[in-house]
Design a protein around this motif. Structure first.
Motif, PDB file in Angstrom:
ATOM      1  N   VAL A 195       0.879  -1.015  -0.055  1.00  0.00           N
ATOM      2  CA  VAL A 195      -0.079   0.300  -0.242  1.00  0.00           C
ATOM      3  C   VAL A 195       0.715   1.525  -0.122  1.00  0.00           C
ATOM      4  CG1 VAL A 195      -0.455   0.442   2.280  1.00  0.00           C
ATOM      5  CG2 VAL A 195      -2.394   0.666   0.831  1.00  0.00           C
ATOM      6  N   VAL A 196       1.937   1.292   0.658  1.00  0.00           N
ATOM      7  CA  VAL A 196       3.042   2.004   0.920  1.00  0.00           C
ATOM      8  C   VAL A 196       3.268   2.330  -0.428  1.00  0.00           C
ATOM      9  CG1 VAL A 196       4.956   3.447   1.690  1.00  0.00           C
ATOM     10  CG2 VAL A 196       3.749   2.161   2.999  1.00  0.00           C
ATOM     11  N   ARG A 197       3.873   1.242  -1.464  1.00  0.00           N
ATOM     12  CA  ARG A 197       4.075   1.070  -2.641  1.00  0.00           C
ATOM     13  C   ARG A 197       3.586   1.867  -4.003  1.00  0.00           C
ATOM     14  NH1 ARG A 197       6.665  -4.499  -4.406  1.00  0.00           N
ATOM     15  NH2 ARG A 197       7.457  -3.281  -6.395  1.00  0.00           N
ATOM     16  N   LEU A 198       2.566   1.931  -3.768  1.00  0.00           N
ATOM     17  CA  LEU A 198       0.984   2.970  -4.835  1.00  0.00           C
ATOM     18  C   LEU A 198       1.223   3.926  -4.886  1.00  0.00           C
ATOM     19  CD1 LEU A 198      -1.306  -0.315  -3.927  1.00  0.00           C
ATOM     20  CD2 LEU A 198       0.239  -0.092  -5.963  1.00  0.00           C
ATOM     21  N   VAL A 199       1.160   4.571  -4.064  1.00  0.00           N
ATOM     22  CA  VAL A 199       1.072   5.828  -3.829  1.00  0.00           C
ATOM     23  C   VAL A 199       2.228   6.910  -3.520  1.00  0.00           C
ATOM     24  CG1 VAL A 199      -0.823   5.529  -2.719  1.00  0.00           C
ATOM     25  CG2 VAL A 199       1.071   6.326  -0.526  1.00  0.00           C
ATOM     26  N   PRO A 200       2.556   8.325  -4.180  1.00  0.00           N
ATOM     27  CA  PRO A 200       3.795   9.215  -4.147  1.00  0.00           C
ATOM     28  C   PRO A 200       4.395   8.915  -2.528  1.00  0.00           C
ATOM     29  CG  PRO A 200       1.898  10.328  -4.792  1.00  0.00           C
ATOM     30  CD  PRO A 200       1.030   8.616  -4.437  1.00  0.00           C
ATOM     31  N   PRO A 201       5.027   9.317  -2.344  1.00  0.00           N
ATOM     32  CA  PRO A 201       5.974   9.684  -0.203  1.00  0.00           C
ATOM     33  C   PRO A 201       4.480   9.914  -0.236  1.00  0.00           C
ATOM     34  CG  PRO A 201       7.600   9.615  -3.032  1.00  0.00           C
ATOM     35  CD  PRO A 201       6.178  10.295  -2.851  1.00  0.00           C
ATOM     36  N   GLU A 202       4.883  11.699   0.019  1.00  0.00           N
ATOM     37  CA  GLU A 202       3.598  12.493   0.249  1.00  0.00           C
ATOM     38  C   GLU A 202       1.881  11.559   0.544  1.00  0.00           C
ATOM     39  OE1 GLU A 202       2.759  13.563  -4.324  1.00  0.00           O
ATOM     40  OE2 GLU A 202       4.516  12.763  -2.676  1.00  0.00           O
ATOM     41  N   GLY A 203       1.884  10.631   0.092  1.00  0.00           N
ATOM     42  CA  GLY A 203       0.552   9.262   0.503  1.00  0.00           C
ATOM     43  C   GLY A 203       0.894   8.759   1.116  1.00  0.00           C
ATOM     44  N   GLU A 204       1.769   8.344   1.770  1.00  0.00           N
ATOM     45  CA  GLU A 204       2.449   7.412   2.683  1.00  0.00           C
ATOM     46  C   GLU A 204       1.505   6.770   3.558  1.00  0.00           C
ATOM     47  OE1 GLU A 204       5.969   6.823   3.229  1.00  0.00           O
ATOM     48  OE2 GLU A 204       6.330   6.422   0.814  1.00  0.00           O
ATOM     49  N   ARG A 205       1.589   7.803   4.606  1.00  0.00           N
ATOM     50  CA  ARG A 205       0.098   8.167   6.191  1.00  0.00           C
ATOM     51  C   ARG A 205      -0.831   7.757   5.734  1.00  0.00           C
ATOM     52  NH1 ARG A 205       3.400  13.184   9.297  1.00  0.00           N
ATOM     53  NH2 ARG A 205       3.623  13.551   7.154  1.00  0.00           N
ATOM     54  N   ARG A 206      -1.350   8.616   4.609  1.00  0.00           N
ATOM     55  CA  ARG A 206      -2.311   9.067   3.992  1.00  0.00           C
ATOM     56  C   ARG A 206      -3.208   7.299   3.859  1.00  0.00           C
ATOM     57  NH1 ARG A 206      -5.614  11.483  -0.628  1.00  0.00           N
ATOM     58  NH2 ARG A 206      -7.814  10.572  -0.360  1.00  0.00           N
ATOM     59  N   ALA A 207      -2.477   5.823   2.960  1.00  0.00           N
ATOM     60  CA  ALA A 207      -2.850   5.541   2.458  1.00  0.00           C
ATOM     61  C   ALA A 207      -2.430   3.920   3.629  1.00  0.00           C
ATOM     62  CB  ALA A 207      -1.124   4.530   1.677  1.00  0.00           C
ATOM     63  N   LEU A 208      -1.901   4.144   4.487  1.00  0.00           N
ATOM     64  CA  LEU A 208      -1.703   3.673   5.825  1.00  0.00           C
ATOM     65  C   LEU A 208      -2.959   3.821   6.211  1.00  0.00           C
ATOM     66  CD1 LEU A 208       2.300   4.094   6.774  1.00  0.00           C
ATOM     67  CD2 LEU A 208       0.916   1.837   5.919  1.00  0.00           C
ATOM     68  N   ALA A 209      -3.058   4.848   6.756  1.00  0.00           N
ATOM     69  CA  ALA A 209      -4.137   5.173   7.811  1.00  0.00           C
ATOM     70  C   ALA A 209      -5.517   4.763   7.209  1.00  0.00           C
ATOM     71  CB  ALA A 209      -4.710   6.774   7.711  1.00  0.00           C
ATOM     72  N   MET A 210      -5.763   4.198   5.707  1.00  0.00           N
ATOM     73  CA  MET A 210      -6.889   3.910   5.314  1.00  0.00           C
ATOM     74  C   MET A 210      -6.919   2.436   5.237  1.00  0.00           C
ATOM     75  SD  MET A 210      -7.216   5.936   1.562  1.00  0.00           S
ATOM     76  CE  MET A 210      -8.715   4.879   1.017  1.00  0.00           C
ATOM     77  N   MET A 211      -5.696   2.178   5.621  1.00  0.00           N
ATOM     78  CA  MET A 211      -5.442   0.161   5.440  1.00  0.00           C
ATOM     79  C   MET A 211      -5.979   0.223   6.815  1.00  0.00           C
ATOM     80  SD  MET A 211      -4.458  -1.569   3.424  1.00  0.00           S
ATOM     81  CE  MET A 211      -3.870  -2.811   4.163  1.00  0.00           C
ATOM     82  N   SER A 212      -5.538   1.180   8.096  1.00  0.00           N
ATOM     83  CA  SER A 212      -6.515   0.841   9.440  1.00  0.00           C
ATOM     84  C   SER A 212      -7.340   0.991   9.598  1.00  0.00           C
ATOM     85  CB  SER A 212      -5.299   2.089  10.037  1.00  0.00           C
ATOM     86  OG  SER A 212      -5.557   3.179  10.562  1.00  0.00           O
ATOM     87  N   ILE A 213      -8.580   1.593   8.767  1.00  0.00           N
ATOM     88  CA  ILE A 213      -9.729   2.024   8.492  1.00  0.00           C
ATOM     89  C   ILE A 213     -10.793   1.061   7.975  1.00  0.00           C
ATOM     90  CG2 ILE A 213     -11.876   2.580   7.623  1.00  0.00           C
ATOM     91  CD1 ILE A 213     -10.412   5.259   7.417  1.00  0.00           C
TER      92      ILE A 213
END
Length: 229
Positions: free
Chosen positions: A127-145
């Motif tokens: 999930v971190v690899r899919l998005v640009p660096p500035e979106g990594e925390r948001r992507a991880l947050a979505m997984m936790s949701i």
């Protein structure tokens, strides 16, 4: 037109949403038997406390199998690996849903646990690899949701299905949800070759890092205490 349609679904955040939905499915099936223990026990002529052993077996299977399975599949392209993981996940739910006895039910749950172990070993890096660096925390947050919603809504929904249609239907419907998740990942994820996959030779290096060793120890203690309770 077809190329434009396909590229639309290959946008990074579609893949993140597909992985989030998958996380919801995996965490729902992990805990949903808790609400079904009495029904399963009545169906198989067992006490609910005896049926509950399958939760322990599931937890220990995931904990023991995660590292060796992750090393075993370390060279497999990630989208193809997810397809195989979901195939095992779906077939194991079908087995659990038609199980004539407790032993076959546990066998189905062990298959699900194997799929669970590999999914969570690779999904967070993906999930971190899919998005640009500035979106990594948001992507991880979505997984936790996805994980949190499974705890809050997934388990009660599974229980409601069990009340209305029987506990076997709960497993079969989760298998159908798994098929949807599998299709979503196939459509939305690009080809993802392995990156920085570990090996047995790399393990001693990890154990020489005090912070990582401490983190591993706390994780083992926390998860063991959680599942023991």
């Amino acid at each position: 037109m077809l190329t434009q349609h396909t590229s639309f679904f290959k946008r990074p955040w579609w893949g993140v949403m597909a992985l989030t939905f998958s996380a919801f499915i995996f965490n729902t099936t992990e805990f949903v038997p808790v609400g079904l223990l009495t029904d399963i026990g009545d169906s198989l002529n067992m006490r609910p406390t005896d049926v509950g052993v399958m939760m322990t077996i599931y937890a220990w299977t995931v904990s023991i199998a995660s590292l060796p399975l992750t090393l075993f599949v370390r060279e497999v392209e990630r989208r193809a690996l997810l397809m195989r993981v979901f195939t095992v996940f779906i077939l194991s739910h079908v087995v659990a849903g038609i199980a004539p006895n407790f032993e076959i039910l546990v066998l189905g749950r062990i298959g699900i646990a194997f799929a669970h172990a590999v999914f969570w070993s690779i999904s967070i890096p993906l999930v971190v690899r899919l998005v640009p660096p500035e979106g990594e925390r948001r992507a991880l947050a979505m997984m936790s949701i996805g994980t949190s919603v499974a705890m809050v809504a997934g388990v009660p929904i599974g229980r409601a299905i069990g009340d209305a249609l029987g506990w076997r239907a709960t497993f079969q419907i989760i298998a159908c949800a798994g098929a949807l998740g599998m299709a979503a990942l196939w459509v939305t994820l690009p080809r993802l070759d392995t990156q920085g996959s570990g090996s047995l030779q790399s393990l001693p290096k990890l154990l020489k890092t005090p912070m990582l060793v401490a983190l591993f120890a706390v994780t083992v203690l926390t998860v063991s205490a959680h599942f023991s309770a």
